[in-house]
Design a protein around this motif. Sequence first.
Motif, PDB file in Angstrom:
ATOM      1  N   ASN A  10      25.146 -26.634  29.564  1.00  0.00           N
ATOM      2  CA  ASN A  10      24.710 -26.544  30.948  1.00  0.00           C
ATOM      3  C   ASN A  10      24.376 -25.128  31.374  1.00  0.00           C
ATOM      4  N   ASN A  11      24.666 -24.195  30.501  1.00  0.00           N
ATOM      5  CA  ASN A  11      24.368 -22.794  30.809  1.00  0.00           C
ATOM      6  C   ASN A  11      23.774 -22.189  29.538  1.00  0.00           C
ATOM      7  N   GLY A  31      26.318  -6.233  25.722  1.00  0.00           N
ATOM      8  CA  GLY A  31      26.394  -7.676  25.531  1.00  0.00           C
ATOM      9  C   GLY A  31      27.366  -8.337  26.491  1.00  0.00           C
ATOM     10  N   GLU A  32      28.544  -7.728  26.653  1.00  0.00           N
ATOM     11  CA  GLU A  32      29.532  -8.285  27.594  1.00  0.00           C
ATOM     12  C   GLU A  32      28.975  -8.325  29.012  1.00  0.00           C
ATOM     13  N   LEU A  33      28.289  -7.248  29.414  1.00  0.00           N
ATOM     14  CA  LEU A  33      27.711  -7.188  30.760  1.00  0.00           C
ATOM     15  C   LEU A  33      26.645  -8.269  30.934  1.00  0.00           C
ATOM     16  N   CYS A  34      25.759  -8.387  29.944  1.00  0.00           N
ATOM     17  CA  CYS A  34      24.700  -9.404  30.019  1.00  0.00           C
ATOM     18  C   CYS A  34      25.286 -10.813  30.096  1.00  0.00           C
ATOM     19  N   ILE A  35      26.258 -11.089  29.245  1.00  0.00           N
ATOM     20  CA  ILE A  35      26.849 -12.427  29.219  1.00  0.00           C
ATOM     21  C   ILE A  35      27.505 -12.743  30.562  1.00  0.00           C
ATOM     22  N   ARG A  36      28.230 -11.764  31.113  1.00  0.00           N
ATOM     23  CA  ARG A  36      28.929 -11.988  32.381  1.00  0.00           C
ATOM     24  C   ARG A  36      27.940 -12.158  33.545  1.00  0.00           C
ATOM     25  N   VAL A  37      26.984 -11.223  33.678  1.00  0.00           N
ATOM     26  CA  VAL A  37      26.067 -11.251  34.825  1.00  0.00           C
ATOM     27  C   VAL A  37      25.055 -12.390  34.682  1.00  0.00           C
ATOM     28  N   GLY A  39      25.251 -14.964  32.689  1.00  0.00           N
ATOM     29  CA  GLY A  39      25.958 -16.244  32.667  1.00  0.00           C
ATOM     30  C   GLY A  39      26.212 -16.768  34.073  1.00  0.00           C
ATOM     31  N   GLU A  40      26.515 -15.859  34.996  1.00  0.00           N
ATOM     32  CA  GLU A  40      26.767 -16.284  36.376  1.00  0.00           C
ATOM     33  C   GLU A  40      25.502 -16.831  37.031  1.00  0.00           C
ATOM     34  N   VAL A  41      24.374 -16.110  36.898  1.00  0.00           N
ATOM     35  CA  VAL A  41      23.162 -16.589  37.575  1.00  0.00           C
ATOM     36  C   VAL A  41      22.559 -17.807  36.860  1.00  0.00           C
ATOM     37  N   TRP A  42      22.719 -17.856  35.529  1.00  0.00           N
ATOM     38  CA  TRP A  42      22.233 -19.040  34.813  1.00  0.00           C
ATOM     39  C   TRP A  42      23.101 -20.254  35.118  1.00  0.00           C
ATOM     40  N   GLY A  43      24.302 -20.040  35.605  1.00  0.00           N
ATOM     41  CA  GLY A  43      25.200 -21.144  35.939  1.00  0.00           C
ATOM     42  C   GLY A  43      24.937 -21.754  37.300  1.00  0.00           C
ATOM     43  N   LYS A  44      24.064 -21.150  38.093  1.00  0.00           N
ATOM     44  CA  LYS A  44      23.735 -21.728  39.400  1.00  0.00           C
ATOM     45  C   LYS A  44      23.042 -23.073  39.169  1.00  0.00           C
TER      46      LYS A  44
END
Length: 120
Positions: A10-11, A31-37, A39-44
């Motif tokens: 779903n993400n 990588g950690e920053l990209c996954i976190r940031v 991941g949040e917007v792709w999870g909308k």
Amino acid sequence: MTADTNPTMNNAVTDDHDLQQALLGINPDFGELCIRVCGEVWGKPIISQKIKCLITIALDVANQSLDGPGTPFEAHVNMALKQGATIEEIEELLLFTCAYCGFNKAAGAFGKLKEIRSRT
């Protein structure tokens, strides 16, 4: 595997282990920053993962993020394919970007897409 065949995907960022490893391979902190940031917007929930992938490809064309190590165009094309987009849809999107980003920017994207397709 696409989101249609894998309901747990779903993400497109946080559910894609290969993508996460590629991002971490560029640089662990990056990588950690990209996954976190991302991941949040792709999870909308409102815009589908497939549409988000197509939007990112258009943004790559606009920003000319097409070549070189760590550039996102190839990753976004692969993400779009995993989310059920077809090569024909991506090609139509690139034609669309001709009108809004410029023919020269789209030409580079077509060239890179051809290169990606030749490797798969």
